[in-house]
Write a protein that holds these residues in place. Structure first.
Motif, short mmCIF file in Angstrom:
data_model
loop_
_atom_site.label_atom_id
_atom_site.label_comp_id
_atom_site.label_asym_id
_atom_site.label_seq_id
_atom_site.Cartn_x
_atom_site.Cartn_y
_atom_site.Cartn_z
N PRO A 108 -5.67 13.44 6.52
CA PRO A 108 -5.71 12.47 7.59
C PRO A 108 -4.76 13.03 8.81
CG PRO A 108 -5.50 11.04 5.86
CD PRO A 108 -5.37 12.74 5.28
N SER A 113 -2.97 11.30 10.59
CA SER A 113 -1.72 10.70 10.90
C SER A 113 -0.58 11.25 10.02
CB SER A 113 -1.78 9.20 10.39
OG SER A 113 -2.52 9.15 9.18
N VAL A 114 -1.09 12.15 8.95
CA VAL A 114 -0.05 12.80 7.89
C VAL A 114 0.66 13.84 8.53
CG1 VAL A 114 -0.03 14.30 5.82
CG2 VAL A 114 -1.10 12.11 5.81
N LEU A 161 0.74 14.26 11.79
CA LEU A 161 1.10 13.80 13.52
C LEU A 161 2.31 13.88 13.76
CD1 LEU A 161 -0.12 12.96 16.15
CD2 LEU A 161 0.40 10.56 15.34
N PHE A 211 -7.42 12.51 21.67
CA PHE A 211 -6.49 11.46 22.32
C PHE A 211 -5.29 11.05 21.82
CE2 PHE A 211 -5.66 6.69 22.61
CZ PHE A 211 -5.58 6.66 24.13
N GLN A 230 -9.76 6.20 9.66
CA GLN A 230 -8.58 6.53 10.48
C GLN A 230 -8.92 6.30 11.99
OE1 GLN A 230 -7.57 10.65 9.93
NE2 GLN A 230 -9.01 10.80 8.52
N PHE A 259 -8.31 4.90 15.42
CA PHE A 259 -7.44 4.68 16.39
C PHE A 259 -7.60 4.49 17.75
CE2 PHE A 259 -4.22 6.41 19.22
CZ PHE A 259 -3.00 5.54 18.84
N PHE A 266 -6.88 1.10 20.00
CA PHE A 266 -5.95 1.54 21.21
C PHE A 266 -6.72 0.97 22.39
CE2 PHE A 266 -3.84 3.80 24.58
CZ PHE A 266 -2.67 3.74 24.21
N ASN A 270 -3.47 3.46 10.75
CA ASN A 270 -3.36 4.48 11.58
C ASN A 270 -2.75 3.75 13.02
OD1 ASN A 270 -3.54 7.13 11.16
ND2 ASN A 270 -5.81 7.34 12.14
N ILE A 278 0.83 3.27 11.97
CA ILE A 278 1.76 4.18 11.95
C ILE A 278 2.15 4.77 13.33
CG2 ILE A 278 1.57 6.67 11.32
CD1 ILE A 278 -0.36 6.01 9.06
N TYR A 279 1.10 4.85 14.41
CA TYR A 279 1.44 5.15 15.52
C TYR A 279 2.34 4.36 16.20
CZ TYR A 279 0.91 5.29 20.67
OH TYR A 279 1.36 5.51 21.93
N ALA A 295 1.68 7.03 6.14
CA ALA A 295 0.89 7.88 6.23
C ALA A 295 0.26 8.63 4.99
CB ALA A 295 1.10 9.12 7.39
N PHE A 296 1.21 8.73 4.19
CA PHE A 296 0.69 9.47 2.84
C PHE A 296 0.17 8.25 2.03
CE2 PHE A 296 3.41 12.91 3.77
CZ PHE A 296 2.61 14.03 3.50
N LEU A 355 -1.75 5.91 3.15
CA LEU A 355 -2.98 5.73 3.66
C LEU A 355 -4.09 6.63 3.05
CD1 LEU A 355 -5.12 4.58 5.62
CD2 LEU A 355 -4.23 6.21 7.48
N PHE A 356 -3.28 8.16 3.23
CA PHE A 356 -3.92 9.30 2.57
C PHE A 356 -4.47 9.05 1.25
CE2 PHE A 356 -3.14 14.16 1.72
CZ PHE A 356 -4.41 14.23 1.68
#
Lengths: 297, 277
Positions: free
Chosen positions: A126, A128-129, A131, A231, B212, B214, B218, B233, B236-237, B253-254, B256-257
């Motif tokens: 993913p 996010s990992v 990022l 994005f 994922q 996002f 947003f 996601n 996390i942001y 994040a992990f 979620l992974f």
């Protein structure tokens, strides 16, 4: 993309179901296109009419929204930035990913399969990992953006074109696609050339590269749309309006609560146009890129 | 190949390792000191955090809303366009276009459609139904975003399934027809089994991408109202780039992974398993 069932029999069997299908499909594709029709309509509707009921065909079409989007919202700058980044990314992928894919397909060495699969596995991780680490790494590039040799003290490559470009420069998916492509090419050509004393580089540039034009097109399209549509990465690493890419510039319209839909839609049209143009001129490339990665993989 | 392998190492493998280290650390990029190793504390903390749990539920709901509808619709469409007729190319292209336009850009269009004078409320007004705050109501916000994503995912799924349909040998159909098989039986016993590999691929890919989500969040809702559309996601942001908590964001994040990997493996197993029974 054609089927081989005899047409005659189908017509006699289900003539009315063919009509139902045509009607159904027409309705479905119109429904799918509705948002885009409204996008175009709003882009040409004068802002003062954009509130309240809007008609699909603007009463007094105007180009004023495009001017607002390009100049006031600085979309022009964003388009330039995105074009720069996209050019670098397309070039990087076309050169490095194709060379790498070729090497994986043609030059077998111990562990090459393992390396290849490790590489492909990264596509399933993913975003996010990676990022946050990528963000910190970009920030910590030594000597860049006021950093010392340990990569501390400054902002590194944050908020630069280089920072926007680097993570997209080689997409593992494209290495995969080009390995698949060259695996299908006949190795006899290379062997014959080798017997004649041609160098490996010459074999690649003179024999296999000219055969790989469709591959280059697919990879260029993938790289272009991938980076043009991105994005999250630009959102994270840019901090000033001067460095914005196109999708970010669109998001800027949302910042003040009172959204101006006219200029926003004009912006969406401008940002979308290049991608749709590439699609219209190279539909085969788009679709084969999508299916090559799966069916044959 | 060496530069490419090196590049992939730097930009894809090292970040994963670095991220794993970060997830066991306490780190804010604003502080002068580097990451402090704190052991599994981040993981313990996020699992006791209801916001994180909620985001996982939202992400799961989102996938469940989008996936079945888009796959079934795409399958129907693929079967329908798998016959030559005048304008089939045009229909296929029209259905495919949402896929090629950026998620951010299409979200902008849908933002207008859901707005107070947007398309959906105009349609409601036509039937004299009071207007809805689609994206501001806790009950409708997530389904509204999901509807957009169904529309967006339709085209690519259809094209993949179409490629699958065309790889099924024609002779199978001919033979079954001679044996007197009806339309439904043809679909059930030839089309579906023949389509299985590509169907599995489509479902797995959809799970990976949709979970994922996002950009659409947003643009359309910003995670609201009251966290009802805060996908993991998105969380996390905000955790990493608004609150500067890089450590716990990495841990999220992990997790979620792990969830995405488990969900897609489960789907693949489930679908392939049925084949043998």
């Amino acid at each position: 993309m054609t089927t081989s069932t005899p047409l005659r029999r189908r017509r006699s069997l289900d003539g009315h179901s063919a009509l139902t299908r045509a009607v159904l499909l027409t309705v479905m594709s119109l429904l799918v296109m509705v948002p885009f029709l409204w996008m175009i309509s709003l882009a040409f509707t004068p802002s003062e009419q954009a509130f309240g009921s809007v008609s699909l065909i603007p009463a007094s079409p105007t180009l004023e929204n495009f001017k607002t989007a390009l100049v006031d919202a600085n979309l022009l700058r964003a388009l330039t930035n995105s074009a720069l980044v996209a050019a670098a990314v397309v070039l990087g992928n076309c050169v490095i990913a194709i060379l790498a894919g070729y090497a994986f397909a043609m030059l077998k060495f111990r562990g090459s399969t393992a390396v290849f699969f490790a590489l492909i596995a990264t596509t399933a991780i993913p975003v996010s990992v990676t990022l946050i680490p990528l963000f910190l790494m970009t920030k910590g590039v030594p000597f860049a953006g006021g950093n010392d040799f340990l990569g501390q003290g400054g902002s590194g490559l944050l908020n630069t074109i280089a920072g926007l470009t680097l993570p997209h420069l080689v997409m593992p998916m494209n290495i995969f696609l080009s390995r698949q492509y060259f695996s299908g090419a006949s190795p006899e050509l290379a062997e014959a050339a080798r017997v004649d004393g041609a160098s490996e580089w010459r074999i690649f540039t003179r024999i296999y590269l000219p055969l790989a034009k469709p591959l280059v097109a697919v990879i260029a399209i993938f790289a272009f749309t991938g980076v043009w549509d991105d994005f999250l990465w630009p959102l994270v690493i840019t901090s000033s309006a001067e460095m914005q890419t196109v999708q970010l510039a669109l998001a800027r319209f949302l910042v003040d609560g009172n959204i101006q839909y006219g200029p926003l839609m004009a912006g969406v049209v401008l940002v979308t146009l290049p991608v749709v143009a590439v699609f219209i001129f190279n539909q085969r490339g788009f679709i084969s890129g999508l299916t090559d990665g799966s069916v044959k993989g | 190949m060496l530069p490419a392998a090196l590049y992939v190492c730097i930009f894809h493998l090292i970040p994963v390792v670095y991220g794993l280290v970060l997830s066991f650390s306490d780190y804010s990029p604003l502080s002068r000191s580097g990451p402090d190793f704190i052991g599994p504390e981040n993981y313990l903390q996020i699992f006791s955090d209801p916001t994180f749990g909620n985001s996982l539920i939202v992400t799961g709901k989102y996938v469940l809303m989008v996936l079945p509808v888009t796959v079934v619709l795409a399958l129907v469409l693929a079967v329908l366009v798998n016959r030559p007729f005048r304008g089939v190319g045009l229909v296929r292209s029209a259905l495919y276009i949402p896929h090629i336009v950026a998620l951010t850009a299409v979200s902008m269009i849908w933002l207008w459609m859901y707005s107070s004078h947007g398309l959906f409320n105009e349609i409601l007004a036509f039937f004299q139904i009071p207007e809805q705050n689609w994206l501001l109501d806790q009950d409708t916000a997530l389904p509204a975003v999901a509807a957009m994503r169904i529309w967006k995912a339709l085209g690519s799924n259809m094209v993949l399934l179409l490629a699958g349909l065309q790889s099924i040998p024609r002779e199978l159909y001919e033979a079954a027809r001679i044996d007197g098989a009806g339309k439904w039986n043809l679909f059930r016993h030839i089309t579906l089994p023949g389509l299985k590999p590509i169907l599995v691929y489509v479902v797995a890919m959809d799970i990976i991408f949709i979970s994922q989500g996002f950009a659409e969040i947003f643009v359309l809702t910003g995670g609201g109202p009251l966290g009802s559309t805060t996908t993991t996601n998105y969380l996390i942001y905000t955790e990493a780039f608004q609150y500067n908590r890089m450590g716990s964001a990495s841990a999220m994040a992990f997790v979620l992974f792990a969830f995405i990997a488990a969900a897609s493996l489960l789907a693949v197993r489930g679908m392939l398993g049925r084949k043998t029974s």
